[in-house]
Design a protein around this motif. Structure first.
Motif, PDB file in Angstrom:
ATOM      1  N   VAL A  85      22.770  24.708  43.439  1.00 44.45           N
ATOM      2  CA  VAL A  85      22.441  25.807  42.531  1.00 44.45           C
ATOM      3  C   VAL A  85      23.161  27.068  42.985  1.00 44.45           C
ATOM      4  O   VAL A  85      23.584  27.181  44.135  1.00 44.45           O
ATOM      5  CB  VAL A  85      20.918  26.076  42.486  1.00 44.45           C
ATOM      6  CG1 VAL A  85      20.158  24.887  41.939  1.00 44.45           C
ATOM      7  CG2 VAL A  85      20.382  26.464  43.866  1.00 44.45           C
ATOM      8  N   GLY A  86      23.302  27.994  42.050  1.00 43.73           N
ATOM      9  CA  GLY A  86      23.857  29.296  42.407  1.00 43.73           C
ATOM     10  C   GLY A  86      24.995  29.718  41.500  1.00 43.73           C
ATOM     11  O   GLY A  86      25.738  28.892  40.966  1.00 43.73           O
ATOM     12  N   ALA A  87      25.120  31.026  41.370  1.00 49.25           N
ATOM     13  CA  ALA A  87      26.197  31.603  40.576  1.00 49.25           C
ATOM     14  C   ALA A  87      27.471  31.776  41.376  1.00 49.25           C
ATOM     15  O   ALA A  87      28.487  32.240  40.847  1.00 49.25           O
ATOM     16  CB  ALA A  87      25.750  32.969  40.027  1.00 49.25           C
ATOM     17  N   SER A  88      27.458  31.396  42.650  1.00 47.91           N
ATOM     18  CA  SER A  88      28.585  31.724  43.528  1.00 47.91           C
ATOM     19  C   SER A  88      29.880  31.044  43.128  1.00 47.91           C
ATOM     20  O   SER A  88      30.961  31.582  43.375  1.00 47.91           O
ATOM     21  CB  SER A  88      28.240  31.388  44.987  1.00 47.91           C
ATOM     22  OG  SER A  88      27.759  30.072  45.097  1.00 47.91           O
ATOM     23  N   GLY A  89      29.821  29.856  42.506  1.00 51.56           N
ATOM     24  CA  GLY A  89      31.051  29.206  42.083  1.00 51.56           C
ATOM     25  C   GLY A  89      31.764  30.010  41.010  1.00 51.56           C
ATOM     26  O   GLY A  89      32.979  30.245  41.085  1.00 51.56           O
ATOM     27  N   ALA A  90      31.003  30.444  39.991  1.00 51.32           N
ATOM     28  CA  ALA A  90      31.591  31.268  38.937  1.00 51.32           C
ATOM     29  C   ALA A  90      32.046  32.613  39.480  1.00 51.32           C
ATOM     30  O   ALA A  90      33.119  33.122  39.122  1.00 51.32           O
ATOM     31  CB  ALA A  90      30.569  31.472  37.811  1.00 51.32           C
ATOM     32  N   ILE A  91      31.250  33.206  40.368  1.00 49.48           N
ATOM     33  CA  ILE A  91      31.606  34.502  40.949  1.00 49.48           C
ATOM     34  C   ILE A  91      32.844  34.367  41.827  1.00 49.48           C
ATOM     35  O   ILE A  91      33.671  35.284  41.902  1.00 49.48           O
ATOM     36  CB  ILE A  91      30.413  35.072  41.737  1.00 49.48           C
ATOM     37  CG1 ILE A  91      29.261  35.365  40.771  1.00 49.48           C
ATOM     38  CG2 ILE A  91      30.804  36.340  42.492  1.00 49.48           C
ATOM     39  CD1 ILE A  91      27.945  35.687  41.450  1.00 49.48           C
ATOM     40  N   SER A  92      33.008  33.229  42.472  1.00 49.79           N
ATOM     41  CA  SER A  92      34.234  32.984  43.238  1.00 49.79           C
ATOM     42  C   SER A  92      35.451  33.036  42.336  1.00 49.79           C
ATOM     43  O   SER A  92      36.521  33.526  42.720  1.00 49.79           O
ATOM     44  CB  SER A  92      34.161  31.623  43.941  1.00 49.79           C
ATOM     45  OG  SER A  92      33.098  31.575  44.861  1.00 49.79           O
ATOM     46  N   GLY A  93      35.306  32.522  41.112  1.00 53.26           N
ATOM     47  CA  GLY A  93      36.401  32.619  40.147  1.00 53.26           C
ATOM     48  C   GLY A  93      36.721  34.067  39.802  1.00 53.26           C
ATOM     49  O   GLY A  93      37.890  34.439  39.658  1.00 53.26           O
ATOM     50  N   ILE A  94      35.691  34.886  39.678  1.00 49.61           N
ATOM     51  CA  ILE A  94      35.892  36.316  39.430  1.00 49.61           C
ATOM     52  C   ILE A  94      36.656  36.945  40.593  1.00 49.61           C
ATOM     53  O   ILE A  94      37.565  37.766  40.399  1.00 49.61           O
ATOM     54  CB  ILE A  94      34.531  37.016  39.252  1.00 49.61           C
ATOM     55  CG1 ILE A  94      33.750  36.399  38.087  1.00 49.61           C
ATOM     56  CG2 ILE A  94      34.721  38.512  39.060  1.00 49.61           C
ATOM     57  CD1 ILE A  94      34.445  36.440  36.767  1.00 49.61           C
ATOM     58  N   MET A  95      36.313  36.549  41.812  1.00 46.66           N
ATOM     59  CA  MET A  95      36.993  37.083  42.994  1.00 46.66           C
ATOM     60  C   MET A  95      38.455  36.647  43.028  1.00 46.66           C
ATOM     61  O   MET A  95      39.346  37.425  43.400  1.00 46.66           O
ATOM     62  CB  MET A  95      36.254  36.641  44.252  1.00 46.66           C
ATOM     63  CG  MET A  95      34.845  37.241  44.351  1.00 46.66           C
ATOM     64  SD  MET A  95      33.788  36.420  45.571  1.00 46.66           S
ATOM     65  CE  MET A  95      34.630  36.840  47.097  1.00 46.66           C
ATOM     66  N   GLY A  96      38.721  35.399  42.647  1.00 45.18           N
ATOM     67  CA  GLY A  96      40.103  34.944  42.573  1.00 45.18           C
ATOM     68  C   GLY A  96      40.906  35.731  41.557  1.00 45.18           C
ATOM     69  O   GLY A  96      42.066  36.097  41.792  1.00 45.18           O
ATOM     70  N   ALA A  97      40.270  36.020  40.422  1.00 49.45           N
ATOM     71  CA  ALA A  97      40.939  36.829  39.395  1.00 49.45           C
ATOM     72  C   ALA A  97      41.208  38.240  39.902  1.00 49.45           C
ATOM     73  O   ALA A  97      42.283  38.814  39.659  1.00 49.45           O
ATOM     74  CB  ALA A  97      40.075  36.875  38.135  1.00 49.45           C
ATOM     75  N   TYR A  98      40.256  38.811  40.611  1.00 45.95           N
ATOM     76  CA  TYR A  98      40.410  40.165  41.150  1.00 45.95           C
ATOM     77  C   TYR A  98      41.589  40.209  42.128  1.00 45.95           C
ATOM     78  O   TYR A  98      42.349  41.185  42.155  1.00 45.95           O
ATOM     79  CB  TYR A  98      39.127  40.575  41.862  1.00 45.95           C
ATOM     80  CG  TYR A  98      38.974  42.056  42.119  1.00 45.95           C
ATOM     81  CD1 TYR A  98      38.147  42.830  41.310  1.00 45.95           C
ATOM     82  CD2 TYR A  98      39.636  42.684  43.166  1.00 45.95           C
ATOM     83  CE1 TYR A  98      37.999  44.192  41.537  1.00 45.95           C
ATOM     84  CE2 TYR A  98      39.499  44.034  43.392  1.00 45.95           C
ATOM     85  CZ  TYR A  98      38.674  44.786  42.580  1.00 45.95           C
ATOM     86  OH  TYR A  98      38.536  46.141  42.821  1.00 45.95           O
TER      87      TYR A  98
END
Length: 255
Positions: free
Chosen positions: A148-161
């Motif tokens: 569980v967790g939003a960290s996978g999607a948020i990791s994608g945001i970090m990669g985009a950043y």
């Protein structure tokens, strides 16, 4: 190191970032009982979390995993399992897990949304979350342990950043015993350090004999790589050009 903020103003109110944070918070309170009741928390994680072995059929139905004292999670064939790659993105295992994910999303999400537009950003977030789930399943397809967790999607945001704003300064909180200090660092240093740490942490999980429950670091890796690869497909070039001109006017000496 904990990110607190960045020197990267936005042109528009990050409505989708706020909305996703609100949905994550509401899920934690309304579905998971804010972690106050262990049975409710475990039930939500077990029923709505992503169990790789359930998706692949490689975990035998009836297999039990203890998620707490006297609180087993049982592998099943419930139809809801096919939707858990999505539902698991909005669940968390505890307050620390929730606050950490929301903090990273708060710092990095608004600028990525500002560079994509709201609808593209929402789709990008979900796609990165699915890529993260796929990466974790690929590493251990027979695992009976819920993720569980939003960290996978948020990791994608970090990669985009990393691709969009590598030189923007991120204000990082360093804690060393009783010493607290905020140090601005370029985003590329912060994000590559974080990504490298995920790789080093995840390498032992590639040995099936050592794979155990814990942080799904390969979901982080998969989400981050997806963000790096896909960001240019979702970027709105008119918005990024407008942002660049605006930032230059506000901070002519900044990169």
């Amino acid at each position: 190191m904990i990110p607190l903020s960045d020197d990267n103003p936005t042109l528009r109110t990050p409505v989708v970032t706020y909305l996703l944070l609100a949905v994550i918070g509401a899920t934690w309170v309304l579905v998971q009982g804010a972690g106050l009741n262990m049975r409710t928390l475990v039930s939500s994680v077990c029923d709505l979390g992503l169990v790789p072995g359930e998706l692949t059929g490689q975990a035998p139905p009836g297999f039990r995993v203890l998620l707490g004292p006297g609180l087993p999670c049982v592998v099943d064939n419930d139809p809801i399992n096919r939707f858990t790659p999505i539902t698991s993105m909005f669940l968390h295992g505890g307050w620390g897990h929730l606050v950490g994910n929301c903090l990273f999303f708060w710092v990095f999400g608004n600028n990525v949304e500002d560079s994509m537009g709201r609808l593209r950003f929402l789709v990008f977030y979900l796609v990165c979350g699915l890529a993260a789930a796929a990466a974790q399943v690929a590493v251990d397809p027979s695992s009976p342990i819920p993720m569980v967790g939003a960290s996978g999607a948020i990791s994608g945001i970090m990669g985009a950043y990393l691709i969009l704003y590598p030189r923007v300064r991120v204000n990082m909180l360093f804690i060393f015993f009783i010493i607290f200090r905020i140090i601005p660092l370029p985003a590329w240093a912060v994000l590559l350090w974080w990504f490298g740490l995920q790789i080093l942490t995840g390498l032992p999980q590639l040995n099936r004999l050592q794979a155990e429950g814990g942080v799904a670091v390969w979901a982080h890796v998969g989400g981050f790589v997806a963000g790096v690869v896909l960001v240019k497909l979702f970027e709105n070039h008119a918005l990024t050009a407008q942002r660049s001109r605006w930032r230059h006017r506000l901070h002519p000496d900044h990169p």
